[in-house]
Motif scaffolding. Structure first.
Motif, PDB file in Angstrom:
ATOM      1  N   GLY A 117       0.836  -1.191   0.000  1.00  0.00           N
ATOM      2  CA  GLY A 117       0.000   0.000   0.000  1.00  0.00           C
ATOM      3  C   GLY A 117       0.871   1.241   0.000  1.00  0.00           C
ATOM      4  O   GLY A 117       2.091   1.173   0.197  1.00  0.00           O
ATOM      5  N   SER A 118       0.274   2.397  -0.191  1.00  0.00           N
ATOM      6  CA  SER A 118       1.054   3.633  -0.294  1.00  0.00           C
ATOM      7  C   SER A 118       1.790   3.987   0.997  1.00  0.00           C
ATOM      8  O   SER A 118       2.787   4.699   0.961  1.00  0.00           O
ATOM      9  N   GLY A 149       5.719   0.609  -1.140  1.00  0.00           N
ATOM     10  CA  GLY A 149       4.593   1.464  -1.533  1.00  0.00           C
ATOM     11  C   GLY A 149       4.991   2.705  -2.286  1.00  0.00           C
ATOM     12  O   GLY A 149       5.455   2.642  -3.421  1.00  0.00           O
ATOM     13  N   SER A 150       4.892   3.881  -1.661  1.00  0.00           N
ATOM     14  CA  SER A 150       5.107   5.127  -2.395  1.00  0.00           C
ATOM     15  C   SER A 150       6.501   5.725  -2.207  1.00  0.00           C
ATOM     16  O   SER A 150       6.848   6.670  -2.903  1.00  0.00           O
ATOM     17  N   GLY A 174       1.884   3.573 -10.341  1.00  0.00           N
ATOM     18  CA  GLY A 174       1.387   4.470  -9.306  1.00  0.00           C
ATOM     19  C   GLY A 174       2.461   5.440  -8.861  1.00  0.00           C
ATOM     20  O   GLY A 174       3.614   5.371  -9.284  1.00  0.00           O
ATOM     21  N   SER A 175       2.065   6.338  -7.986  1.00  0.00           N
ATOM     22  CA  SER A 175       2.970   7.360  -7.488  1.00  0.00           C
ATOM     23  C   SER A 175       4.072   6.727  -6.642  1.00  0.00           C
ATOM     24  O   SER A 175       3.792   5.944  -5.732  1.00  0.00           O
ATOM     25  N   LEU A 179      13.685   8.231  -3.612  1.00  0.00           N
ATOM     26  CA  LEU A 179      14.170   9.009  -2.471  1.00  0.00           C
ATOM     27  C   LEU A 179      13.212  10.167  -2.257  1.00  0.00           C
ATOM     28  O   LEU A 179      12.836  10.845  -3.218  1.00  0.00           O
ATOM     29  N   PHE A 180      12.843  10.420  -1.007  1.00  0.00           N
ATOM     30  CA  PHE A 180      11.904  11.498  -0.726  1.00  0.00           C
ATOM     31  C   PHE A 180      12.353  12.214   0.544  1.00  0.00           C
ATOM     32  O   PHE A 180      12.369  11.625   1.618  1.00  0.00           O
ATOM     33  N   PHE A 181      12.767  13.473   0.382  1.00  0.00           N
ATOM     34  CA  PHE A 181      13.143  14.258   1.554  1.00  0.00           C
ATOM     35  C   PHE A 181      13.064  15.738   1.212  1.00  0.00           C
ATOM     36  O   PHE A 181      13.268  16.104   0.073  1.00  0.00           O
TER      37      PHE A 181
END
Length: 189
Positions: A117-118, A149-150, A174-175, A179-181
């Motif tokens: 899941g996201s 997930g996302s 999907g989205s 790396l996310f920061f």
């Protein structure tokens, strides 16, 4: 006075603990929940630990006081925080609070194509508690993260951090951000 009375906040001092060559599986709460100084978790297998509830992960390091010199090395994570439909809903590796000197290296996280899941992340550092929280000297290297997930790696904050030689693969649509920061609106616990 080392007496701890009912109702007191009795966090003991833990240091130098090594968890090695272990199989940790099918725990509804957390596979491992730890904090302290000089902790090492290495060469172990985590399978189907955690749940869809907040704070339930394969590996949760929650540092309300500073954790120093934490090492998470060469572990394998599969089927993280599974919900009733068989989907991953939480991060395999979740680190929170006050940390200084963390190495996450050579780990393999695989949630299986279509089973995440996201809110299922690979590696996450989150700030979720009141008071001072920080991540200093964080090293994420040589990890393989597949079909989460996302977000593959999500960091709420980080100073003097090195992210290198990781392989992040997403075989579902999907989205998604490898790396996310800074992850300010994440699903931290």
């Amino acid at each position: 006075d080392d007496e701890c009375l009912i109702g007191d906040d009795c966090r003991g001092s833990v240091s130098g603990v090594v968890l090695r060559n272990s199989r940790i599986h099918h725990n509804v709460d957390n596979g491992v929940r730890a904090y302290g100084e000089g902790l090492t978790i290495q060469d172990s297998e985590f399978h189907r630990n955690g749940s869809n509830q907040r704070g339930r992960h394969q590996l949760l390091v929650r540092c309300l006081e500073e954790c120093r010199q934490l090492k998470i090395l060469r572990n394998r994570f599969t089927d993280s925080s599974i919900d009733d439909d068989g989907n991953c809903r939480r991060s395999a590796i979740m680190i929170e609070g006050q940390v200084n000197g963390v190495t996450v290296e050579g780990n393999h996280i695989d949630e299986g194509a279509g089973n995440a899941g996201s809110s299922c992340y690979g590696i996450q550092y989150a700030t979720n508690h009141q008071g001072r929280e920080y991540a200093l000297n964080l090293y994420l290297r040589g990890n393989t993260i597949k079909d989460v997930g996302s977000r593959g790696i999500a960091l709420a904050t980080c100073q003097n951090c090195l992210i290198e030689n990781n392989v992040i693969i997403q075989d579902r649509s999907g989205s998604f951000a490898a790396l996310f920061f800074p992850d300010r609106g994440g699903i931290g616990d």
